[in-house]
Write an enzyme that holds these catalytic residues in place. Structure first.
Site, PDB file in Angstrom:
ATOM      1  N   TYR A 132      -5.425 -19.072  -7.754  1.00  0.00           N
ATOM      2  CA  TYR A 132      -5.376 -18.252  -9.038  1.00  0.00           C
ATOM      3  C   TYR A 132      -5.943 -18.891 -10.134  1.00  0.00           C
ATOM      4  CZ  TYR A 132      -2.048 -16.116 -12.573  1.00  0.00           C
ATOM      5  OH  TYR A 132      -1.480 -15.103 -13.476  1.00  0.00           O
ATOM      6  N   LYS A 174      -8.656 -17.098 -12.835  1.00  0.00           N
ATOM      7  CA  LYS A 174      -8.324 -16.796 -14.164  1.00  0.00           C
ATOM      8  C   LYS A 174      -9.180 -17.515 -14.926  1.00  0.00           C
ATOM      9  CE  LYS A 174      -5.012 -14.065 -13.683  1.00  0.00           C
ATOM     10  NZ  LYS A 174      -5.102 -12.516 -14.178  1.00  0.00           N
TER      11      LYS A 174
END
Length: 314
Positions: free
Chosen positions: A155, A159
């Site tokens: 993640y 991001k």
């Protein structure tokens, strides 16, 4: 309503943050393409926007592939005649620490968040250029991508990568008059419901009450609606001069994140050999120069501590 006549795609908008973004865009006058992987969830979101007096349609497709991106743009153009706004919100989580994270865990998250943002932005920008539309592209980042977070290798990579792409795209899209920014939301989601630290905030929200000021003001943590206003503003004509930015929103707080800059700079004629680095390590890599990592939360006031923690303290 400043978005009258505009058409928006919001990926991953069947529920949660994405639905809040879609509802606000519709409230400001935009027709909205809802996207989800579940037909019933997408249909319910469309019905909710229509019940609010807005216009919406659904494209049920898993974000990631070029075909999915093409289907989303076609859904907007075929149903509403044009496309002006793209919000890339779709994402999944597969949280595990590094040694427990599988190739599949990594690839799934990267495919939806990072590749899905890439394919949807590429397809939308191509439409904007071909039709001479000064479009608005809003990607969704995360504090994890800015600072890192335990158990979120995949993640964090996705991001951080999204914000990196935004800076590049801002350069490439400037001549076409298209803006592209990344919003960093800090809001109650299905994920934060499982974190004891946020228990009192989430419980208040679920009761329809305002979150305690500690969460809203001190932490900048709030509801999905607290972020939705920024999404709609960045989609408007008023935001024509804002591009290439990472902007945080949560609770009562708004933040413009800095882009990475050198924290210190030292020169040595002839360059920095191993021996020179050893000799000057204390100056070069002192505490005043080394940068922090990971999110750091303020201590919870006693009255806002989760119930199990209070019981243990007693």
């Amino acid at each position: 309503m400043s978005l009258n006549g505009k058409v928006a795609i919001v990926t991953g908008s069947g529920q949660g943050l994405g639905l809040a973004y879609a509802r606000e865009l519709a409230r400001q006058g935009a027709a909205v393409v809802i996207n989800d992987v579940n037909q019933e969830t997408a249909a319910a979101a469309v019905a909710q926007i229509e019940a609010d007096g807005g216009r919406a349609t659904a494209v049920v497709v898993p974000v990631g592939s070029t075909d999915a991106a093409k289907a989303l743009v076609a859904g907007a153009v075929d149903t509403f005649g044009r496309l002006d706004i793209l919000v890339t919100n779709a994402g999944i989580l597969r949280d595990k620490s590094l040694l427990k994270m599988t190739d599949e865990d990594f690839d799934l998250v990267i495919n939806v968040h990072l590749k899905g943002t890439f394919t949807c932005v590429r397809e939308s920008f191509a439409y904007f250029k071909e039709n001479n539309i000064a479009g608005r592209i809003i990607t969704i980042g995360s504090p994890t991508g800015q600072r890192g977070n335990f158990g979120q290798t995949n993640y964090a990579a996705a991001k951080a990568g999204i914000v990196g792409m935004v800076r590049t795209w801002a350069l490439e899209m400037k001549r076409a008059g298209v803006t592209v920014n990344s919003v960093i939301p800090v809001a109650a989601t299905a994920m934060t419901k499982t974190v004891p630290y946020f228990q009192k905030a989430v419980e208040a929200d679920e009761r329809g009450e305002a979150m305690p000021s500690f969460f809203r003001h001190d932490l900048g943590f709030g509801t999905a609606d607290d972020v939705a206003g920024l999404i709609a503003f960045l989609a408007s004509d008023e935001a024509a001069g804002i591009t290439g930015q990472a902007i945080g929103a949560g609770g009562d707080r708004l933040q413009v994140w800095t882009h990475p800059e050198a924290a210190s700079t030292e020169y040595r004629e002839g360059g920095w050999s191993y021996e020179a680095l050893r000799e000057n390590a204390g100056t070069l890599f002192g505490k005043e120069n080394l940068q922090g990592y990971g999110e750091e939360f303020l201590p919870l006031p006693e009255e806002l501590q989760p119930e199990p923690a209070k019981a243990e303290a007693r």
